[in-house]
Design an enzyme around this catalytic site. Structure first.
Site, mmCIF file in Angstrom:
data_model
loop_
_atom_site.group_PDB
_atom_site.id
_atom_site.type_symbol
_atom_site.label_atom_id
_atom_site.label_comp_id
_atom_site.label_asym_id
_atom_site.label_seq_id
_atom_site.Cartn_x
_atom_site.Cartn_y
_atom_site.Cartn_z
ATOM 1 N N ARG A 1 0.514 -6.146 -5.829
ATOM 2 C CA ARG A 1 1.825 -6.604 -5.354
ATOM 3 C C ARG A 1 2.547 -5.478 -4.611
ATOM 4 O O ARG A 1 2.533 -4.326 -5.062
ATOM 5 C CB ARG A 1 2.683 -7.101 -6.525
ATOM 6 C CG ARG A 1 2.038 -8.272 -7.222
ATOM 7 C CD ARG A 1 2.971 -9.164 -7.988
ATOM 8 N NE ARG A 1 2.147 -10.144 -8.708
ATOM 9 C CZ ARG A 1 1.683 -11.269 -8.172
ATOM 10 N NH1 ARG A 1 1.980 -11.585 -6.930
ATOM 11 N NH2 ARG A 1 0.911 -12.092 -8.872
ATOM 12 N N VAL B 1 1.624 3.207 5.855
ATOM 13 C CA VAL B 1 0.579 3.751 4.981
ATOM 14 C C VAL B 1 -0.745 3.641 5.733
ATOM 15 O O VAL B 1 -1.171 2.540 6.112
ATOM 16 C CB VAL B 1 0.500 2.976 3.643
ATOM 17 C CG1 VAL B 1 -0.613 3.555 2.772
ATOM 18 C CG2 VAL B 1 1.831 3.030 2.899
ATOM 19 N N HIS C 1 -4.469 -2.262 5.354
ATOM 20 C CA HIS C 1 -3.968 -3.240 4.381
ATOM 21 C C HIS C 1 -3.507 -4.490 5.106
ATOM 22 O O HIS C 1 -2.964 -4.442 6.201
ATOM 23 C CB HIS C 1 -2.836 -2.670 3.518
ATOM 24 C CG HIS C 1 -1.724 -2.028 4.287
ATOM 25 N ND1 HIS C 1 -1.838 -0.791 4.869
ATOM 26 C CD2 HIS C 1 -0.461 -2.449 4.570
ATOM 27 C CE1 HIS C 1 -0.714 -0.479 5.482
ATOM 28 N NE2 HIS C 1 0.146 -1.482 5.321
#
Ligand code: 5GP
Ligand code: ZN
Length: 111
Positions: free
Chosen positions: A29, A93, A97
Site C-alpha cells: 500500500r 522513487v 513501480h
C-alpha cells in the site's frame, strides 16, 4: 541497490503493508494514498523505471495488476494504472513501480 527505498521494503528492512507477492513482484500500500485503493506494484529485481523493464517482468506486473484489481474489489468499478518515469514524469522513487488506484471516481484529466 543498497540505497533504494523500494529494495529495502522488498527486503523487509523497511515495513510495507503487503497486498500481493510472488517470486517476481511485490505489491504494497502507498504510504500517501491518493485513492481508497492505492497499491504500488514493483518487480523484486531492481530496475530504475519502465525503460529498463523486460518482457517477462512486464508480464508479471500485468498479472499482478489483474489479480490485485480483483482482490481489492475494483475490477468491476474500474481503476487507473500509472508508472511515472523520469524527471518530467515526476518519478520520485527510482525503482520501477506501477500505481494501481481505484475505489472512487478519479478525475478525467491528470495534472
Ligand atoms: P512516484 O512519485 O515515484 O511515482 O511514486 C512514489 C510513491 O511512493 C508515492 O506515491 C509515495 O507516496 C510512495 N512512497 C514513498 N515512500 C514510501 C514508503 O516509505 N512506503 C510506502 N509504502 N510508499 C512510499
Ligand atoms: Zn530498488
Amino acid at each position: 541497490m543498497s540505497d533504494c527505498l523500494f529494495c529495502k521494503i522488498i527486503a523487509g528492512e523497511i515495513p510495507g503493508k503487503t497486498v500481493f507477492e510472488n517470486d517476481k513482484v511485490y505489491a504494497f500500500r502507498d504510504i500517501n494514498p491518493q485513492a481508497p485503493v492505492h497499491v504500488l506494484i514493483v518487480p523484486r529485481k531492481h530496475m530504475d523505471n519502465i525503460l529498463e523493464c523486460d518482457a517477462e517482468t512486464a508480464a508479471a506486473l500485468t498479472d499482478a495488476v489483474q489479480r490485485i484489481a480483483e482482490s481489492e474489489g475494483v475490477d468491476k468499478t474500474g481503476f487507473r494504472v500509472v508508472s511515472n518515469c523520469g524527471k518530467h514524469g515526476a518519478q520520485s522513487v527510482n525503482h520501477l513501480h506501477i500505481h494501481l488506484m481505484g475505489g472512487k471516481q478519479l478525475p478525467e484529466r491528470m495534472g
